[in-house]
Design a protein around this motif. Structure first.
Motif, PDB file in Angstrom:
ATOM      1  N   ILE A   1       0.759  -1.221   0.109  1.00 17.61           N
ATOM      2  CA  ILE A   1      -0.042  -0.010   0.051  1.00 17.61           C
ATOM      3  C   ILE A   1       0.829   1.198   0.096  1.00 17.61           C
ATOM      4  O   ILE A   1       1.910   1.398   0.917  1.00 17.61           O
ATOM      5  CB  ILE A   1      -0.917   0.122   1.253  1.00 17.61           C
ATOM      6  N   SER A   2       0.503   2.053  -0.930  1.00 16.80           N
ATOM      7  CA  SER A   2       1.344   3.420  -1.119  1.00 16.80           C
ATOM      8  C   SER A   2       0.548   4.696  -0.515  1.00 16.80           C
ATOM      9  O   SER A   2      -0.763   4.484  -0.987  1.00 16.80           O
ATOM     10  CB  SER A   2       2.068   3.680  -2.281  1.00 16.80           C
ATOM     11  N   GLY A   3       0.858   5.615  -0.238  1.00 16.52           N
ATOM     12  CA  GLY A   3       0.205   6.739   0.087  1.00 16.52           C
ATOM     13  C   GLY A   3      -0.264   6.924   1.580  1.00 16.52           C
ATOM     14  O   GLY A   3      -0.625   8.121   1.991  1.00 16.52           O
TER      15      GLY A   3
ATOM     16  N   LYS B   1      -8.654  -4.884  -2.510  1.00 10.29           N
ATOM     17  CA  LYS B   1      -7.685  -4.007  -2.934  1.00 10.29           C
ATOM     18  C   LYS B   1      -8.665  -2.898  -3.204  1.00 10.29           C
ATOM     19  O   LYS B   1      -8.295  -1.475  -3.082  1.00 10.29           O
ATOM     20  CB  LYS B   1      -7.309  -4.161  -4.156  1.00 10.29           C
ATOM     21  N   ARG B   2     -10.003  -3.014  -3.826  1.00 11.62           N
ATOM     22  CA  ARG B   2     -10.913  -1.907  -4.254  1.00 11.62           C
ATOM     23  C   ARG B   2     -11.405  -1.130  -2.937  1.00 11.62           C
ATOM     24  O   ARG B   2     -11.145   0.029  -3.131  1.00 11.62           O
ATOM     25  CB  ARG B   2     -12.154  -2.573  -4.826  1.00 11.62           C
TER      26      ARG B   2
ATOM     27  N   VAL C   1      -8.295   1.410  -2.231  1.00 11.27           N
ATOM     28  CA  VAL C   1      -8.302   2.469  -3.148  1.00 11.27           C
ATOM     29  C   VAL C   1      -9.354   3.382  -3.007  1.00 11.27           C
ATOM     30  O   VAL C   1      -9.095   4.726  -3.195  1.00 11.27           O
ATOM     31  CB  VAL C   1      -8.382   1.977  -4.753  1.00 11.27           C
ATOM     32  N   GLU C   2     -10.542   3.015  -2.518  1.00  7.55           N
ATOM     33  CA  GLU C   2     -11.572   3.765  -2.230  1.00  7.55           C
ATOM     34  C   GLU C   2     -11.449   4.704  -1.207  1.00  7.55           C
ATOM     35  O   GLU C   2     -12.004   5.645  -0.987  1.00  7.55           O
ATOM     36  CB  GLU C   2     -12.989   3.075  -2.117  1.00  7.55           C
TER      37      GLU C   2
ATOM     38  N   PHE D   1      -6.075   5.402  -1.240  1.00 10.64           N
ATOM     39  CA  PHE D   1      -4.717   4.783  -1.022  1.00 10.64           C
ATOM     40  C   PHE D   1      -4.307   3.940  -2.412  1.00 10.64           C
ATOM     41  O   PHE D   1      -5.386   3.696  -3.139  1.00 10.64           O
ATOM     42  CB  PHE D   1      -4.139   4.146   0.195  1.00 10.64           C
ATOM     43  N   GLU D   2      -3.044   3.450  -2.586  1.00  5.22           N
ATOM     44  CA  GLU D   2      -2.773   2.893  -3.776  1.00  5.22           C
ATOM     45  C   GLU D   2      -2.473   1.360  -3.135  1.00  5.22           C
ATOM     46  O   GLU D   2      -1.709   1.480  -2.495  1.00  5.22           O
ATOM     47  CB  GLU D   2      -1.725   3.607  -4.622  1.00  5.22           C
ATOM     48  N   VAL D   3      -2.763   0.618  -4.220  1.00  5.37           N
ATOM     49  CA  VAL D   3      -2.249  -0.708  -3.833  1.00  5.37           C
ATOM     50  C   VAL D   3      -1.524  -1.349  -4.995  1.00  5.37           C
ATOM     51  O   VAL D   3      -1.701  -1.176  -6.275  1.00  5.37           O
ATOM     52  CB  VAL D   3      -3.574  -1.749  -3.723  1.00  5.37           C
ATOM     53  N   ALA D   4      -0.283  -1.788  -4.561  1.00  2.00           N
ATOM     54  CA  ALA D   4       0.871  -2.325  -5.524  1.00  2.00           C
ATOM     55  C   ALA D   4       0.453  -3.752  -5.705  1.00  2.00           C
ATOM     56  O   ALA D   4       0.146  -4.552  -4.747  1.00  2.00           O
ATOM     57  CB  ALA D   4       2.233  -2.239  -5.040  1.00  2.00           C
TER      58      ALA D   4
END
Length: 69
Positions: free
Chosen positions: A8-10, A57-58, A61-62, A65-68
């Motif tokens: 997870i990034s962000g 993952k969704r 993101v919602e 944050f971003e999922v690698a």
């Protein structure tokens, strides 16, 4: 039960960690989510009969944050 590690990034602070933990544990089928700011990841225990990896993952993101991967 299965376990998956999501990159997870962000995330920048403990509040971000709490947000990610909250959205993951709110999903039906997730029994545990250990989110690490230092490792930029979440280790999630889940029931694949109730929730899938794409749903995990969704939700991250919602939450912004971003999922690698």
């Amino acid at each position: 039960m299965q376990t998956v590690t999501l990159g997870i990034s962000g995330m920048t602070c403990g509040g971000c960690v709490n947000s990610v933990t909250k959205v993951l544990t709110a999903l039906n089928g997730v029994t545990k989510a250990e989110v690490s700011l230092a490792k930029r990841s979440a280790v999630v225990d889940y029931d694949p009969g109730k929730v899938g990896i794409e749903q995990l993952k969704r939700s991250v993101v919602e939450a912004g944050f971003e999922v690698a991967g």
